[in-house]
Write a protein that holds these residues in place. Structure first.
Motif, mmCIF file in Angstrom:
data_model
loop_
_atom_site.group_PDB
_atom_site.id
_atom_site.type_symbol
_atom_site.label_atom_id
_atom_site.label_comp_id
_atom_site.label_asym_id
_atom_site.label_seq_id
_atom_site.Cartn_x
_atom_site.Cartn_y
_atom_site.Cartn_z
ATOM 1 N N GLY A 49 127.510 100.886 -5.881
ATOM 2 C CA GLY A 49 127.460 100.433 -7.239
ATOM 3 C C GLY A 49 126.414 101.486 -8.320
ATOM 4 N N LYS A 50 125.038 101.332 -7.315
ATOM 5 C CA LYS A 50 123.933 102.658 -8.389
ATOM 6 C C LYS A 50 124.564 103.411 -7.719
ATOM 7 N N THR A 51 125.021 104.722 -6.810
ATOM 8 C CA THR A 51 125.782 106.088 -7.097
ATOM 9 C C THR A 51 126.411 106.278 -8.227
ATOM 10 N N ALA A 52 127.335 105.078 -8.455
ATOM 11 C CA ALA A 52 128.546 105.814 -9.287
ATOM 12 C C ALA A 52 127.997 105.035 -10.994
ATOM 13 N N ALA A 53 127.136 104.454 -10.834
ATOM 14 C CA ALA A 53 126.844 103.946 -12.489
ATOM 15 C C ALA A 53 125.831 104.952 -12.850
ATOM 16 N N ALA A 54 124.714 106.010 -11.724
ATOM 17 C CA ALA A 54 123.814 107.180 -12.864
ATOM 18 C C ALA A 54 125.204 108.492 -12.577
ATOM 19 N N ALA A 55 126.361 108.355 -11.405
ATOM 20 C CA ALA A 55 127.125 109.934 -12.004
ATOM 21 C C ALA A 55 127.640 109.538 -13.557
ATOM 22 N N ILE A 56 127.928 108.753 -13.778
ATOM 23 C CA ILE A 56 129.243 108.763 -14.879
ATOM 24 C C ILE A 56 128.371 108.113 -16.541
ATOM 25 N N PRO A 57 128.295 109.156 -17.140
ATOM 26 C CA PRO A 57 127.881 108.848 -18.117
ATOM 27 C C PRO A 57 128.401 107.543 -19.175
ATOM 28 N N ASN A 58 127.661 107.309 -19.914
ATOM 29 C CA ASN A 58 127.475 105.816 -20.666
ATOM 30 C C ASN A 58 127.340 104.323 -19.986
ATOM 31 N N ALA A 59 126.827 104.956 -18.618
ATOM 32 C CA ALA A 59 127.532 103.343 -17.562
ATOM 33 C C ALA A 59 126.871 102.248 -17.746
ATOM 34 N N THR A 60 127.146 100.712 -17.777
ATOM 35 C CA THR A 60 126.297 100.115 -17.604
ATOM 36 C C THR A 60 126.683 98.616 -16.287
ATOM 37 N N LEU A 61 125.471 99.107 -15.457
ATOM 38 C CA LEU A 61 125.589 98.285 -13.966
ATOM 39 C C LEU A 61 125.174 96.222 -14.507
ATOM 40 N N ILE A 62 126.418 96.058 -13.684
ATOM 41 C CA ILE A 62 126.377 94.305 -13.096
ATOM 42 C C ILE A 62 126.368 93.891 -11.390
ATOM 43 N N GLU A 63 125.502 93.211 -10.815
ATOM 44 C CA GLU A 63 125.160 93.514 -9.889
ATOM 45 C C GLU A 63 125.738 92.044 -10.019
ATOM 46 N N PHE A 64 125.990 91.987 -8.712
ATOM 47 C CA PHE A 64 125.995 90.319 -8.031
ATOM 48 C C PHE A 64 125.834 89.975 -6.978
ATOM 49 N N GLU A 65 124.229 89.850 -6.247
ATOM 50 C CA GLU A 65 123.794 90.140 -5.015
ATOM 51 C C GLU A 65 125.126 88.894 -4.033
ATOM 52 N N ASP A 66 125.213 88.110 -4.644
ATOM 53 C CA ASP A 66 125.660 86.891 -3.440
ATOM 54 C C ASP A 66 126.971 87.069 -3.295
ATOM 55 N N LEU A 67 127.963 88.060 -3.956
ATOM 56 C CA LEU A 67 129.525 88.068 -4.188
ATOM 57 C C LEU A 67 129.604 89.376 -3.785
ATOM 58 N N GLY A 68 131.370 89.099 -3.152
ATOM 59 C CA GLY A 68 131.972 90.050 -2.896
ATOM 60 C C GLY A 68 132.784 90.897 -3.470
ATOM 61 N N HIS A 69 134.187 91.334 -2.753
ATOM 62 C CA HIS A 69 134.866 91.351 -3.164
ATOM 63 C C HIS A 69 135.921 91.149 -4.568
ATOM 64 N N THR A 70 136.048 90.047 -4.607
ATOM 65 C CA THR A 70 136.530 89.206 -5.777
ATOM 66 C C THR A 70 135.694 88.608 -6.329
ATOM 67 N N PRO A 71 134.672 89.013 -7.069
ATOM 68 C CA PRO A 71 133.721 87.998 -7.623
ATOM 69 C C PRO A 71 134.451 87.235 -8.998
ATOM 70 N N GLN A 72 135.639 87.835 -9.208
ATOM 71 C CA GLN A 72 135.947 86.827 -10.393
ATOM 72 C C GLN A 72 136.760 85.689 -9.853
ATOM 73 N N VAL A 73 137.428 85.898 -8.351
ATOM 74 C CA VAL A 73 137.568 85.033 -7.742
ATOM 75 C C VAL A 73 136.723 83.941 -7.465
ATOM 76 N N GLN A 74 135.526 84.556 -6.510
ATOM 77 C CA GLN A 74 134.492 83.776 -6.353
ATOM 78 C C GLN A 74 133.788 83.050 -6.833
ATOM 79 N N ASP A 75 133.456 83.430 -7.954
ATOM 80 C CA ASP A 75 132.622 83.172 -8.971
ATOM 81 C C ASP A 75 132.857 83.186 -10.215
ATOM 82 N N PRO A 76 133.849 82.711 -10.381
ATOM 83 C CA PRO A 76 134.813 82.949 -11.801
ATOM 84 C C PRO A 76 133.789 82.163 -13.211
ATOM 85 N N ASP A 77 132.999 81.711 -13.176
ATOM 86 C CA ASP A 77 132.620 81.718 -14.612
ATOM 87 C C ASP A 77 131.038 81.955 -14.772
ATOM 88 N N ARG A 78 130.940 82.844 -13.274
ATOM 89 C CA ARG A 78 129.331 83.843 -13.706
ATOM 90 C C ARG A 78 130.188 85.246 -14.011
#
Length: 332
Positions: free
Chosen positions: A291-320
């Motif tokens: 994620g960090k590498t991609a954010a650095a390569a993409i112009p005008n990118a914002t990175l949000i990281e969920f340290e304790d979530l995996g491939h489907t954060p929208q399913v794993q912790d939908p509220d957050r």
């Protein structure tokens, strides 16, 4: 079409699931109910008219903006259920298609899959609905598709959002060996609920599991247990080849829209890890760095990281996840 292409009426000869009570669905996911009405759109694609299924959900109080949701390879539009609700309640019109070859959409014989083609199909559907600008959100394989869509249609793409996208690294370039579509097809035919649950539990969820995840595994694997199983397996093999051979990561520097990267950092997804050399396999799918590498390569990118979530954060912790998503969306 190659000799192994199987017509739609072929009888399945697949591995049997160890849980016989699991549902079986038709080749277009007949028997599985979506959370909103499903419409069919017809697009001209590769010399024929092809049907795409979609949900087009209007909000009670519109804010004038539209979101397009792009599903992953092991998912369908229905898996965006919670995200559709969150976006709709916030005033967004939400369009969630099943891509050609997946779920309730058509699986045409002799179809050549590419991210360019899927992007063009999606744009045709949006043009039919007279949508001239949208936020494009893609998860997993859908993240690769969303980035290709944004590269092809930068003026249309109000914002690009990628949720644990595949292809943040070029596996083939890194040394993962290629396997033929025929060999991939044989592997896809072995798909069962148990095999897919084991894979997702290990790779997506770092060994954890919740009973509510079963529904989404049943959605995908039910087609491998139904009357169109070999047809489904063949198209999954074709799209797996597309994912491996058509990286978008090298073009991230050309992305023009504002981009939101949402990364569950415990994810380990990497196509081909099982056939890579052990030293390489350990390096693949490190989302703590991807994620960090991609954010650095993409112009005008914002990175949000969920340290304790995996491939489907929208399913794993939908509220957050949905709170972070809504906070990160830009206005038209």
């Amino acid at each position: 079409m190659p000799a192994l292409a199987v017509p739609a009426f072929a009888a399945p000869a697949l591995a049997q699931d160890t849980a016989p009570e699991r549902p079986a669905y038709g080749p277009r996911l007949e028997g599985f109910d979506y959370p909103h009405p499903v419409e069919l759109a017809t697009v001209a694609s590769q010399g024929k008219d092809v049907e795409m299924a979609l949900m087009d959900v209007a909000p009670d109080t519109p804010n004038g903006q539209t979101v397009v949701l792009m599903h992953g390879k092991n998912f369908c539009a229905a898996a965006w259920e919670g995200t559709i609700t969150a976006l709709s309640e916030a005033g967004y019109r939400v369009i969630a298609p099943d891509q050609v070859g997946f779920c309730k959409s058509e699986k045409p014989d002799g179809y050549q899959y590419s991210f360019h083609q899927l992007a063009m199909n999606t744009k045709a559907v949006l043009d039919q609905r007279e949508i001239d600008k949208a936020i494009v959100i893609g998860h997993s394989m859908g993240g690769m598709l969303a980035s290709r869509f944004a590269l092809m249609y930068p003026e249309f793409t109000q914002q690009l959002v990628m949720v644990n996208p595949l292809g943040l690294e070029d596996w083939q370039e890194m040394g993962v060996p290629y396997v033929s579509i025929d060999e991939t097809f044989e592997g896809q035919k072995q798909t069962t609920f148990d095999s897919q649950k084991s894979y997702q539990q290990n790779i997506y969820y770092s060994g954890t599991w919740k009973p509510e995840y079963d529904k989404w595994v049943e959605m995908g694997t039910g087609m491998f247990a139904g009357p169109g199983a070999e047809q489904v397996a063949w198209h999954h093999a074709l799209t797996a080849d597309m994912i491996f051979t058509q990286p978008v990561v090298h073009e991230f520097g050309n992305l023009q829209p504002p981009t939101l990267l949402m990364i569950g950092m415990t994810d380990k997804t990497a196509q081909g890890r099982d056939r890579a050399a052990p030293e390489l396999a350990q390096q693949l799918g490190d989302y703590t760095q991807l994620g960090k590498t991609a954010a650095a390569a993409i112009p005008n990118a914002t990175l949000i990281e969920f340290e304790d979530l995996g491939h489907t954060p929208q399913v794993q912790d939908p509220d957050r996840f949905h709170a972070a998503l809504l906070d990160g969306l830009v206005d038209a």
